[in-house]
Scaffold this active site. Structure first.
Site, mmCIF file in Angstrom:
data_model
loop_
_atom_site.group_PDB
_atom_site.id
_atom_site.type_symbol
_atom_site.label_atom_id
_atom_site.label_comp_id
_atom_site.label_asym_id
_atom_site.label_seq_id
_atom_site.Cartn_x
_atom_site.Cartn_y
_atom_site.Cartn_z
ATOM 1 N N ARG A 1 0.804 -1.215 0.000
ATOM 2 C CA ARG A 1 0.000 0.000 0.000
ATOM 3 C C ARG A 1 0.844 1.276 0.000
ATOM 4 O O ARG A 1 0.660 2.132 -0.858
ATOM 5 C CB ARG A 1 -0.931 0.012 1.212
ATOM 6 C CG ARG A 1 -1.921 1.172 1.183
ATOM 7 C CD ARG A 1 -2.880 1.125 2.356
ATOM 8 N NE ARG A 1 -3.671 -0.104 2.380
ATOM 9 C CZ ARG A 1 -4.596 -0.356 3.295
ATOM 10 N NH1 ARG A 1 -4.824 0.493 4.269
ATOM 11 N NH2 ARG A 1 -5.282 -1.481 3.242
ATOM 12 N N HIS B 1 -8.115 -3.960 -7.720
ATOM 13 C CA HIS B 1 -7.911 -3.198 -6.475
ATOM 14 C C HIS B 1 -9.131 -3.294 -5.565
ATOM 15 O O HIS B 1 -10.110 -2.558 -5.740
ATOM 16 C CB HIS B 1 -7.620 -1.725 -6.811
ATOM 17 C CG HIS B 1 -6.996 -0.964 -5.679
ATOM 18 N ND1 HIS B 1 -5.723 -1.243 -5.207
ATOM 19 C CD2 HIS B 1 -7.452 0.072 -4.931
ATOM 20 C CE1 HIS B 1 -5.429 -0.411 -4.230
ATOM 21 N NE2 HIS B 1 -6.465 0.395 -4.033
ATOM 22 N N TYR C 1 -18.142 12.787 -14.352
ATOM 23 C CA TYR C 1 -18.059 13.956 -15.236
ATOM 24 C C TYR C 1 -16.727 14.038 -15.990
ATOM 25 O O TYR C 1 -16.640 14.738 -16.990
ATOM 26 C CB TYR C 1 -18.237 15.236 -14.433
ATOM 27 C CG TYR C 1 -19.583 15.353 -13.754
ATOM 28 C CD1 TYR C 1 -20.770 15.366 -14.484
ATOM 29 C CD2 TYR C 1 -19.674 15.446 -12.362
ATOM 30 C CE1 TYR C 1 -21.990 15.470 -13.867
ATOM 31 C CE2 TYR C 1 -20.902 15.547 -11.727
ATOM 32 C CZ TYR C 1 -22.057 15.564 -12.479
ATOM 33 O OH TYR C 1 -23.271 15.662 -11.863
#
Length: 862
Positions: free
Chosen positions: A31, A77, A121
């Site tokens: 990580r 993931h 968007y």
């Protein structure tokens, strides 16, 4: 079996320890820390690989970010969507990554900390440079591992042709460790890696000739190189970065600070708000307005400086109190073979070179295997084309494709087997491969037989046969070359260097972050002309420096020229000559010592009022400068331990202290002498221990004694009696000069409060003991007023006299004849009715100065 029997009791401490270690290693490895090879954390790697899976290369159309996030989440993931989207957004921000890896379309945030638009968007695709991160990934160059549900495989590292860890940096907080690696310039990094490939024993000092320092996407200026060097050598260091600011002067003389670049990862909106807050809290003075004029063309923060402030001082305060100057703690921790390690610059490059060679070897092995396999097929095609009629007959006579294939493999189309093996035997054996095995005794392998059956009819033409033979010959050359690569480590290193040079040519650019040495790393005197200037300090604390050449020499008795333009109720109190390279020790009437380099004093013409000294030094408003000393170098141990500063106060006290006590500058100043109540400092002079002290009083008396009569004291001592004053309460000490007893021609210039003055040889004053009343120095009358000041002068020096109205007159000392101790002197300057004397300074003539252009006036002796 009952439920109770399935419960296994464990020690909670052991369980917590085991669980926490597992969690820690998961955070460290999977990580928070980047891999030293590709410089990526797992989430970055998965985003890039997921986008590659979707075919979102730089030359394809954009896809919705939500589509990309879904792809990465669903396949690789198993965490929140925000972690994936935030990662992709940051890789698209040109102010976050030195070389962005994602090409975003839409609102991807701003330097003001604005959030990006929702993923539904925005759109994205890979940047062109990302192709280099994924190049050759399909050639078994890196290992793949199963994803979270063991249904797909993902790369454990990307092939990464670019040294991403160095050029884009990384930061992350794991458990018990953290990393903070700064970005660098690709061109410099490639040059450094190529140099290390050529010379594995290269030193970090030599590497720094190529990789000079970090290079931030937001530009700025690296202030000081010592931290950079330490980080390169040890993997830990501290890099100070300043925003790029320029001081602009308008036609009306107003100064403006324009900031066009800010330090890396600094929030622009927060920076502007912090400056405004400091101005409102009066922690930063001298700013009248601040505006953010940034637009699509670039960053621009404008700071308007007040008319009476000094822009360079304001800028220094901005650097000190705001994020306009930011330090970055470098901590080069990365995963090496799955283990976190602290790496210096050479270690990082060595690991990258090792990885690139591994990728080149694995790619070459893959290409060689494919080339041999293709050559094997081509041998079968060449055999078939040579026996084309028999092959066609065999295929036509076969009942099924399997029969045809078996017949081809067995060589049933061959009439003379001995001739066949003699002709094609070496070629067949050379083309044999483990990937396509050929049974003993068979003429062809199964793969060759299938290729013959799949052969199109156009291959039967003579031209096509020539093409097959040409392709086979080229493959043989390629196979030989690929084998030579695998056999030569030197050739592998050459290929690595060549590929890096290609990367440099395609993506290399100029450095954005400049590098400047910090104070102490270079001598600023090398950048500033060494010249003499006139320094003036007014009663209200305005200070400036002006070239000596601006003051035109006049004859004695003239009206003088307009000098410093002072404000109402202000007047020039101090005027003296200094070199721009000198240290200026300024002593206030309260006994404080402040340090200032002469070049730090703002330059102005002789009619300007200058700048408020409180904008330069931390001097209280109720204190004022009373004495100064010019010293060339405060670090010269021999000088500071063999020279003294002698102080004189208005009440006639005198004190001597080694210069060493004042050789360590402090921002707020220090106590130079303890001043008793009702007293104040009037003079401080530099001495060598073998000189004589001359003190004059307002009542017209003066005393001369040896410096040795005053013992050395500590910095905070008040001193001892230097001259005894009249007990009428009006008498004060007005000045002190230090004389070398061997300079017999030295004269004392005495100036009265009403503009009268005279020159008397120093030898006319007899030597006495310290503490007496002394001898007569000047005949005091109503016409002369009390003694105002005394100076030591020589025949080849000039006087510069200043009045409280700002009138300045400069005259040659040689125009004033020598007189006795008890005379009144001659008129040196005509004062207006309400004007008074302010200061007198001695100027040593420059060789290139012109002589007076007007004849001397007559002597008016009283």
């Amino acid at each position: 079996m009952s439920l109770k029997q399935r419960i296994i009791p464990v020690n909670i401490e052991d369980q917590m320890k085991s669980a926490y270690i597992d969690y820690s290693m998961s955070v460290i490895v999977s990580r928070a820390l980047p891999d030293v090879r590709d410089g990526l954390k797992p989430v970055h790697r998965r985003v890039l690989y997921g986008m590659s899976d979707l075919g979102l290369t730089y030359n394809k159309s954009y896809k919705k970010s939500a589509r990309i996030v879904g792809e990465v989440l669903g396949k690789y993931h198993p965490h929140g969507d925000s972690s994936v989207y935030d990662t992709m957004v940051r890789m698209a921000q040109h102010w976050s990554l030195r070389y962005p890896l994602v090409d975003g379309q839409g609102n991807f945030g701003s330097m003001d900390g604005d959030s990006p638009a929702a993923m539904r968007y925005t759109e994205a695709r890979l940047e062109r440079i990302s192709d280099e991160m994924l190049a050759d990934i399909g050639k078994e160059t890196v290992d793949f591992a199963f994803n979270f549900d063991d249904t797909l495989k993902e790369p454990t590292v990307l092939p990464a042709r670019i040294p991403n860890l160095l050029v884009n940096g990384a930061s992350g907080i794991a458990v018990g460790m953290a990393t903070n690696m700064l970005p660098h310039n690709l061109t410099e990094v490639v040059d450094g890696i190529v140099a290390q490939i050529a010379n594995p024993d290269i030193t970090i000092e030599e590497l720094m000739q190529y990789i000079k320092a970090p290079d931030f996407p937001t530009g700025g200026i690296i202030y000081g190189t010592s931290g950079v060097r330490e980080a390169f050598e040890t993997g830990r260091g501290r890099v100070v970065v300043r925003g790029r600011a320029e001081i602009q002067v308008a036609d009306n003389g107003r100064e403006t600070i324009v900031v066009t670049e800010i330090p890396y990862q600094v929030n622009k909106a927060n920076l502007v708000a912090k400056i405004a807050e400091l101005v409102n809290d009066k922690k930063i003075i001298g700013i009248s307005d601040i505006r953010d004029e940034s637009d699509r063309d670039g960053l621009r923060i404008v700071v308007d400086v007040k008319r009476d402030a000094m822009a360079s001082v304001v800028l220094s305060m901005l650097y000190k109190y705001t994020a306009l100057q930011t330090s970055y703690g470098v901590n080069n921790v990365a995963l090496v073979n799955g283990r976190p390690e602290l790496l210096n610059l050479k270690d990082i490059i060595a690991e990258f070179i090792k990885f690139r060679i591994e990728v080149i070897v694995r790619r070459t092995q893959y290409d060689l295997r494919k080339a041999i396999a293709r050559a094997h097929i081509l041998v079968g095609l060449l055999i078939a084309l040579d026996y084309i009629d028999m092959v066609i007959d065999l295929i036509r006579g076969s009942a099924t494709p399997e029969d045809a294939r078996n017949g081809l493999m067995a060589g049933a189309f061959i009439e003379d087997m001995d001739k066949f093996w003699k002709q094609f035997g070496p070629l067949i054996e050379q083309a044999d491969t483990d990937e396509y095995p050929r049974e003993e005794g068979n003429a062809l392998s199964e793969a060759q037989a299938r290729a013959i059956l799949d052969m199109r009819l156009q291959k039967l033409t003579g031209l096509e046969r020539d093409k097959v033979k040409e392709e086979y010959d080229e493959l043989q050359e390629r196979i030989a070359y690929l084998k030579s690569i695998l056999e030569s480590e030197e050739l592998q290193r050459e290929i690595a260097a060549e590929e890096l040079q290609e990367i440099k040519e395609k993506y290399g650019d100029e450095r954005r972050t400049d590098i400047t040495a910090a104070d102490g790393e270079i001598s600023i005197e090398d950048l500033i002309a060494n010249e003499e200037v006139v320094v003036t300090i007014s009663s209200l604390g305005y200070i400036k420096r002006t070239p000596v050449s601006e003051y035109r020499k006049q004859s004695r008795g003239g009206r003088g020229s307009r000098g410093s333009k002072t404000r109402d109720a202000d007047f020039v109190e101090h005027l003296f000559i200094a070199s721009t390279h000198n240290y200026l020790l300024l002593f206030t009437e309260s006994g404080r010592c402040h340090w200032l380099r002469v070049y730090e004093i703002p330059e102005a013409n002789k009619t300007s009022s200058g700048r408020v000294i409180q904008n330069i030094l931390a001097i209280p408003k109720d204190d004022s400068i009373k004495a100064y000393i010019n010293i060339q170098d405060l670090t010269d141990e021999e000088f500071i331990n063999n020279n003294n500063i002698v102080f004189c106060t208005r009440n006639g006290l005198i004190k001597k202290t080694l210069v060493e006590a004042y050789s360590r500058p402090r921002a707020g100043g220090i106590n130079a002498i303890t001043i008793n109540e009702g007293d104040q400092l009037i003079e401080a002079k530099l001495t060598n221990g073998n000189q004589e002290v001359f003190i004059a009083s307002r009542s017209g008396r003066a005393i001369r004694f040896e410096e040795s009569k005053v013992r050395a004291m500590g910095r905070t001592a008040a001193g001892v009696r230097g001259i005894s004053l009249n007990e009428d309460g009006k008498d004060i000490a007005v000045g002190m000069v230090i004389i070398d007893p061997e300079e017999a021609e030295t004269a004392i210039m005495v100036l009265s409060e009403k503009g009268m003055g005279k020159r008397t040889l120093y030898s006319d004053y007899r030597l006495t003991n310290r503490g007496g009343k002394g001898v007569k120095n000047m005949q005091i009358t109503d016409k002369t007023g009390g003694v105002f000041s005394i100076k030591a002068v020589s025949e080849d020096s000039d006087l510069m006299i200043t009045t409280r109205d700002g009138i300045v007159i400069r005259m040659a000392v040689s125009d004033i004849r020598v007189m006795g101790r008890a005379t009144q002197g001659v008129r040196l300057i005509k004062l207006d009715k309400h004007d008074e004397m302010a200061d007198i300074a001695v100027i040593h003539k420059s060789e290139d100065e012109d002589e007076p252009t007007t004849p001397p006036a007559f002597d008016e002796e009283e």
